[in-house]
Design a protein around this motif. Structure first.
Motif, mmCIF file in Angstrom:
data_model
loop_
_atom_site.group_PDB
_atom_site.id
_atom_site.type_symbol
_atom_site.label_atom_id
_atom_site.label_comp_id
_atom_site.label_asym_id
_atom_site.label_seq_id
_atom_site.Cartn_x
_atom_site.Cartn_y
_atom_site.Cartn_z
ATOM 1 N N ASP A 186 -6.802 -7.335 13.898
ATOM 2 C CA ASP A 186 -5.897 -7.372 12.718
ATOM 3 C C ASP A 186 -6.357 -6.408 11.750
ATOM 4 O O ASP A 186 -8.212 -5.822 11.785
ATOM 5 C CB ASP A 186 -5.755 -8.355 11.959
ATOM 6 C CG ASP A 186 -4.680 -7.639 10.757
ATOM 7 O OD1 ASP A 186 -4.524 -6.964 11.201
ATOM 8 O OD2 ASP A 186 -4.205 -8.714 9.805
ATOM 9 N N LEU A 187 -6.126 -5.280 12.630
ATOM 10 C CA LEU A 187 -6.651 -3.823 11.952
ATOM 11 C C LEU A 187 -5.337 -2.257 10.932
ATOM 12 O O LEU A 187 -6.101 -1.610 10.047
ATOM 13 C CB LEU A 187 -6.271 -3.019 13.420
ATOM 14 C CG LEU A 187 -7.665 -3.289 14.312
ATOM 15 C CD1 LEU A 187 -6.887 -2.557 15.391
ATOM 16 C CD2 LEU A 187 -8.905 -3.092 14.440
ATOM 17 N N ARG A 188 -4.871 -4.001 10.756
ATOM 18 C CA ARG A 188 -4.085 -3.504 9.326
ATOM 19 C C ARG A 188 -4.961 -3.228 8.232
ATOM 20 O O ARG A 188 -5.656 -3.785 7.500
ATOM 21 C CB ARG A 188 -2.814 -4.440 9.027
ATOM 22 C CG ARG A 188 -2.341 -4.924 10.105
ATOM 23 C CD ARG A 188 -0.954 -5.055 9.931
ATOM 24 N NE ARG A 188 -1.773 -6.856 9.948
ATOM 25 C CZ ARG A 188 -1.031 -7.963 10.145
ATOM 26 N NH1 ARG A 188 0.088 -7.594 9.517
ATOM 27 N NH2 ARG A 188 -2.006 -8.546 10.004
ATOM 28 N N ASP A 189 -4.398 -1.925 7.447
ATOM 29 C CA ASP A 189 -5.018 -1.496 6.208
ATOM 30 C C ASP A 189 -4.238 -1.361 5.154
ATOM 31 O O ASP A 189 -3.415 -0.867 4.442
ATOM 32 C CB ASP A 189 -5.346 0.242 6.161
ATOM 33 C CG ASP A 189 -6.089 0.041 5.367
ATOM 34 O OD1 ASP A 189 -6.127 0.017 3.947
ATOM 35 O OD2 ASP A 189 -6.816 2.156 4.978
ATOM 36 N N TRP A 190 -4.170 -3.037 4.467
ATOM 37 C CA TRP A 190 -2.967 -3.102 3.649
ATOM 38 C C TRP A 190 -3.536 -2.254 2.061
ATOM 39 O O TRP A 190 -2.700 -2.393 1.583
ATOM 40 C CB TRP A 190 -3.225 -4.997 2.689
ATOM 41 C CG TRP A 190 -3.299 -5.587 4.391
ATOM 42 C CD1 TRP A 190 -3.846 -6.556 5.010
ATOM 43 C CD2 TRP A 190 -1.770 -6.063 4.442
ATOM 44 N NE1 TRP A 190 -3.305 -7.260 5.996
ATOM 45 C CE2 TRP A 190 -1.402 -6.393 5.635
ATOM 46 C CE3 TRP A 190 -0.607 -5.551 3.642
ATOM 47 C CZ2 TRP A 190 -0.648 -7.443 7.225
ATOM 48 C CZ3 TRP A 190 0.309 -6.101 4.633
ATOM 49 C CH2 TRP A 190 0.497 -6.457 6.191
ATOM 50 N N LEU A 193 -0.440 1.418 -1.206
ATOM 51 C CA LEU A 193 -0.301 2.682 -1.322
ATOM 52 C C LEU A 193 1.099 3.607 -1.019
ATOM 53 O O LEU A 193 1.681 3.796 -1.861
ATOM 54 C CB LEU A 193 -1.438 3.242 -1.344
ATOM 55 C CG LEU A 193 -2.537 2.884 -1.775
ATOM 56 C CD1 LEU A 193 -4.109 4.011 -1.503
ATOM 57 C CD2 LEU A 193 -2.509 3.542 -3.191
ATOM 58 N N TRP A 194 1.448 3.109 0.105
ATOM 59 C CA TRP A 194 2.795 3.798 0.761
ATOM 60 C C TRP A 194 3.399 2.752 -0.275
ATOM 61 O O TRP A 194 5.077 3.621 -0.202
ATOM 62 C CB TRP A 194 2.438 3.759 2.216
ATOM 63 C CG TRP A 194 3.763 4.236 2.652
ATOM 64 C CD1 TRP A 194 3.097 6.121 2.735
ATOM 65 C CD2 TRP A 194 5.194 4.148 3.706
ATOM 66 N NE1 TRP A 194 4.738 5.692 3.913
ATOM 67 C CE2 TRP A 194 5.446 4.752 4.206
ATOM 68 C CE3 TRP A 194 5.620 2.934 3.323
ATOM 69 C CZ2 TRP A 194 7.008 5.134 4.807
ATOM 70 C CZ3 TRP A 194 6.797 3.028 4.633
ATOM 71 C CH2 TRP A 194 7.040 4.201 4.775
ATOM 72 N N SER A 195 3.548 2.041 -0.059
ATOM 73 C CA SER A 195 4.882 0.875 -0.936
ATOM 74 C C SER A 195 5.178 1.600 -2.542
ATOM 75 O O SER A 195 6.350 1.577 -2.499
ATOM 76 C CB SER A 195 5.000 -0.595 -0.469
ATOM 77 O OG SER A 195 4.442 -1.042 0.628
ATOM 78 N N ASP A 196 3.533 1.868 -2.509
ATOM 79 C CA ASP A 196 3.918 2.686 -4.138
ATOM 80 C C ASP A 196 4.547 3.590 -4.253
ATOM 81 O O ASP A 196 5.167 3.866 -5.523
ATOM 82 C CB ASP A 196 2.791 2.606 -5.366
ATOM 83 C CG ASP A 196 2.910 2.917 -6.166
ATOM 84 O OD1 ASP A 196 3.096 1.721 -7.088
ATOM 85 O OD2 ASP A 196 2.232 3.766 -6.575
ATOM 86 N N ALA A 197 4.879 4.564 -3.199
ATOM 87 C CA ALA A 197 4.800 5.378 -3.420
ATOM 88 C C ALA A 197 6.417 5.620 -3.287
ATOM 89 O O ALA A 197 7.463 6.354 -3.734
ATOM 90 C CB ALA A 197 4.050 6.904 -2.466
ATOM 91 N N ILE A 198 7.120 4.600 -2.265
ATOM 92 C CA ILE A 198 7.563 4.792 -2.030
ATOM 93 C C ILE A 198 9.074 4.518 -3.862
ATOM 94 O O ILE A 198 10.345 4.629 -4.243
ATOM 95 C CB ILE A 198 8.908 3.784 -1.317
ATOM 96 C CG1 ILE A 198 8.328 4.132 0.094
ATOM 97 C CG2 ILE A 198 10.420 3.335 -0.860
ATOM 98 C CD1 ILE A 198 8.001 3.097 1.513
#
Length: 184
Positions: A154-158, A163-168
């Motif tokens: 699992d290489l996902r960077d949560w 942060l991207w979800s917060d930007a949305i």
């Protein structure tokens, strides 16, 4: 003045479930911030006219988004361009850390760029996904290592996904959440 709760569709195409888990997290994050959210795969996507904003996501195979997402976007292109859209992909590029790999990982493949440009999203972001060693040929594993792939799994960077979800959420003027959902 009456405020309405933004309605957001999170629609995804996944090959092995990693993209679905990211889409579910984004949906839960935006719901925790006060939005009305529906998460669905492309086959069960809701009617877009019911939504103010759309988040699209797809796994990347052979430097392209999955055909299911492309087949969803094609007939809905005008509807998508009429609302605020965010696009994310899940693949190996963001996990590459070597000097060559970082450069390669930042390149948006032509097929993805063409789809992105056809719907004019507010933002596009590439996330790392899962990359399991089992079943991967020796030449493919060698290329992965040469490009700076350091590990499998699992290489996902949560943190980056959050942060991207917060930007949305900020772009949609959603209130702060009382509690933040956790990733899988």
């Amino acid at each position: 003045m009456e405020t309405t709760t933004p309605r957001i569709a999170v629609i995804y195409a996944t090959a092995q479930g990693s993209t679905r888990e990211i889409a579910d997290f984004i949906g839960a994050y935006l719901a925790a911030r006060g939005a009305t959210v529906e998460v669905a795969d492309t086959e069960h996507a809701p009617e877009l006219s019911r939504f103010d904003a759309v988040v699209l996501g797809s796994a990347v195979h052979d430097r392209a988004l999955l055909p299911e997402l492309e087949e969803f976007v094609r007939p809905h292109r005008h509807e998508l361009r009429a609302r605020r859209v965010w696009l994310f992909s899940v693949g190996l590029g963001p996990a590459l850390v070597g000097p060559i790999g970082r450069r390669v990982g930042r390149i948006v493949p032509k097929e993805i760029a063409a789809l992105r440009d056809s719907i004019e999203p507010v933002d596009y972001h590439a996330f790392a996904g899962h990359y399991e060693r089992a079943g991967v040929s020796l030449p493919a594993r060698t290329i992965y290592r040469v490009l700076g792939g350091t590990r499998y799994g699992d290489l996902r960077d949560w943190s980056a996904i959050t942060l991207w979800s917060d930007a949305i959420a900020q772009a949609l003027n959603l209130p702060q959440a009382q509690a933040t959902p956790t990733h899988p």
